[in-house]
Scaffold this motif. Structure first.
Motif, PDB file in Angstrom:
ATOM      1  N   ASN A 106     103.084  76.140  50.827  1.00 30.94           N
ATOM      2  CA  ASN A 106     104.069  75.700  49.842  1.00 30.94           C
ATOM      3  C   ASN A 106     104.486  76.800  48.860  1.00 30.94           C
ATOM      4  O   ASN A 106     105.046  76.520  47.802  1.00 30.94           O
ATOM      5  CB  ASN A 106     103.557  74.476  49.068  1.00 30.94           C
ATOM      6  N   VAL A 107     104.191  78.062  49.209  1.00 32.69           N
ATOM      7  CA  VAL A 107     104.593  79.186  48.378  1.00 32.69           C
ATOM      8  C   VAL A 107     105.985  79.648  48.790  1.00 32.69           C
ATOM      9  O   VAL A 107     106.345  79.618  49.969  1.00 32.69           O
ATOM     10  CB  VAL A 107     103.577  80.345  48.514  1.00 32.69           C
ATOM     11  N   CYS A 108     106.764  80.092  47.823  1.00 30.38           N
ATOM     12  CA  CYS A 108     108.135  80.524  48.094  1.00 30.38           C
ATOM     13  C   CYS A 108     108.129  81.952  48.643  1.00 30.38           C
ATOM     14  O   CYS A 108     108.556  82.909  47.990  1.00 30.38           O
ATOM     15  CB  CYS A 108     108.968  80.438  46.815  1.00 30.38           C
ATOM     16  N   GLU A 109     107.610  82.112  49.845  1.00 28.58           N
ATOM     17  CA  GLU A 109     107.544  83.391  50.560  1.00 28.58           C
ATOM     18  C   GLU A 109     107.603  83.100  52.061  1.00 28.58           C
ATOM     19  O   GLU A 109     106.931  82.186  52.547  1.00 28.58           O
ATOM     20  CB  GLU A 109     106.238  84.137  50.273  1.00 28.58           C
ATOM     21  N   SER A 110     108.367  83.899  52.804  1.00 28.22           N
ATOM     22  CA  SER A 110     108.449  83.696  54.254  1.00 28.22           C
ATOM     23  C   SER A 110     107.118  83.940  54.949  1.00 28.22           C
ATOM     24  O   SER A 110     106.848  83.391  56.017  1.00 28.22           O
ATOM     25  CB  SER A 110     109.518  84.624  54.851  1.00 28.22           C
ATOM     26  N   ARG A 163     100.821  77.895  40.584  1.00 29.42           N
ATOM     27  CA  ARG A 163     100.072  76.837  41.267  1.00 29.42           C
ATOM     28  C   ARG A 163      98.638  76.808  40.739  1.00 29.42           C
ATOM     29  O   ARG A 163      97.958  77.841  40.720  1.00 29.42           O
ATOM     30  CB  ARG A 163     100.047  77.094  42.774  1.00 29.42           C
ATOM     31  N   ASP A 196     104.282  82.982  54.025  1.00 29.92           N
ATOM     32  CA  ASP A 196     103.289  81.961  53.679  1.00 29.92           C
ATOM     33  C   ASP A 196     103.063  81.023  54.857  1.00 29.92           C
ATOM     34  O   ASP A 196     103.561  79.893  54.889  1.00 29.92           O
ATOM     35  CB  ASP A 196     103.750  81.186  52.454  1.00 29.92           C
ATOM     36  N   ASN A 236     103.164  81.535  41.937  1.00 27.96           N
ATOM     37  CA  ASN A 236     104.092  80.402  41.861  1.00 27.96           C
ATOM     38  C   ASN A 236     103.632  79.360  40.845  1.00 27.96           C
ATOM     39  O   ASN A 236     104.026  78.198  40.908  1.00 27.96           O
ATOM     40  CB  ASN A 236     104.271  79.724  43.222  1.00 27.96           C
TER      41      ASN A 236
END
Length: 427
Positions: free
Chosen positions: A349-353, A391, A355, A389
């Motif tokens: 659920n991290v905003c990185e491809s 989190r 991940d 992020n």
């Protein structure tokens, strides 16, 4: 295959006698679930295998793998010692009852303040450079202080380039060619150098690289013994013994591993007339890696150009797949008997491809709400996690004979900013 996977009568994943789905429902996800008995069993199997062939043997847990207080206390109660690589790890070990002589500190690029702190805490300093030696001599009274040196055995091995710690590209240790000179320098400064340490890498399943490292390290130690007259109290060959992560990998044959390497150790002791120093090894991953499972919940099943199974954790929770391209076996803990029917990508659920926990992974018909178990997450799992992020960090649960208790509470949003201060002029 030995990935420590067990199934209960409900066809759910079993962790130390507790139902993984029940744990997820009670404590939420993501959460790391630690099997106490597995840690104890791993330690005793490791210690017994080596001490059988060389009784004067000690295990120093490489606690950078997992510094959960409960994990370290379990190992303390078994008689284990600690391999620490930071002042924080020394502080933690002392807090849990490890006295200084049970802590070997091996730092690199360490400050004067850190050198002084570790010395005052009573831990044995394993020196990584001539610079550290000279600076230590200026900030403490060196007379009679026992120290060790980390040498580069010019042998490297490991599951990834970033985990290889010996050889010409390594930042660690003094050069083999300067060892005698450095030990003599330490004596001249007033220190009492009593040990030698080496480490070649991490995630090793084959005894052969260890054999090469022992041969090289003992040749260096033998030369220092002859040139400088050092009677070693211990020789430390580091850690790095691996565990199987994939179904195809086989567990280390510990008895063979111990017999081969201790046999060579004894040969070298006799060759150089070095007496009977204590042998140290520093397992980390082997003791705790397969004792923990990261439980996550499926929150999205998405058919795009590929099929993605989205879960409520990411590389901020378990970094190894993104950092090392590491394989972690993943099971649907909610229906362990379900056959694989598809190949999917399991995404965080991290905003990185990058991940991703898995690409093209065979899985059953996973549904939203299912609990997945990411296996063998006990080493370099929580310890490498972050608040990326924004989190919150995951919780940790200890299972003892089927009973669960929280050993680290899940972070809240408030915890994320507890140490930050907004300047008055911005309020």
């Amino acid at each position: 295959m030995d990935l420590n996977i067990k199934v209960n009568e409900k066809n759910h994943l079993d962790i130390g006698g507790a139902d993984a789905v029940d744990i997820a429902e009670e404590f939420g996800t993501p959460t790391y679930v630690i099997d106490e008995n597995r840690i104890r069993d791993n330690y005793n199997r490791f210690y017994s295998a080596f001490s059988k062939y060389y009784p004067d043997f000690k295990v120093f847990y490489a606690c950078k793998a997992n510094t959960n207080l409960a994990v370290m206390k379990i190992l303390e109660s078994e008689g284990c010692c600690i391999d620490a690589v930071s002042p924080g790890e020394v502080y933690t070990a002392k807090k849990l009852g490890f006295d200084g002589q049970r802590i070997l500190f091996t730092g690199n690029n360490i400050t004067n303040e850190e050198l002084k702190f570790v010395h005052e805490e009573g831990a044995v300093l394993n020196i990584d450079s001539v610079s550290a030696l000279n600076r230590l001599a200026k900030i403490i009274d060196p007379e009679g202080v026992k120290i060790s040196f980390r040498v580069n055995p010019m042998v490297g091995a490991g599951h990834h380039d970033h985990c290889i710690t010996g050889g010409v590209m390594s930042k660690f240790g003094i050069m083999d060619s300067e060892a005698s000179e450095v030990y003599q320098q330490a004596k001249d400064l007033g220190f009492n150098p009593v040990g030698m340490h080496s480490h070649i890498g991490s995630g090793i399943l084959d005894p052969e690289p260890f054999k090469l490292a022992i041969e090289s390290t003992m040749d260096i130690a033998g030369k220092v013994h002859q040139d400088v007259g050092i009677d070693f109290e211990f020789v430390d060959f580091g850690g790095g013994v691996g565990i199987p992560y994939t179904p195809e990998e086989k567990i280390v044959d510990l008895d063979k591993f111990a017999e081969v390497n201790i046999g060579l150790f004894k040969e070298k002791l006799e060759e150089f007339d070095m007496g009977s120093p204590t042998m140290y090894l520093e397992p980390g991953r082997f003791l705790v890696g397969d004792a923990s499972v990261l439980l996550v919940t499926v929150n999205s099943v998405k058919q795009s150009y590929r099929k993605f199974i989205g879960v409520d954790a990411g590389f901020h929770t378990l970094l190894r797949p993104a950092m090392y391209d590491s394989y972690h076996h993943i099971v649907d803990a909610s229906k362990m008997d379900a056959p694989n029917t598809q190949e999917v990508d399991i995404a965080g659920n991290v905003c990185e491809s990058g991940d991703l926990f898995a690409r093209d992974r065979p899985m059953p018909d996973v549904e939203e709400g299912d609990v997945l178990g990411i296996m063998n997450a006990g080493a370099y799992g929580f310890t490498m996690s972050s608040n990326y992020n924004s989190r919150p960090l995951a919780s940790e649960i200890l299972v003892t004979d089927g009973k669960c208790q929280i050993v680290r509470e899940r972070q809240s949003f408030e915890d994320l900013y507890a140490q930050q201060i907004i300047p008055d002029h911005l309020k």
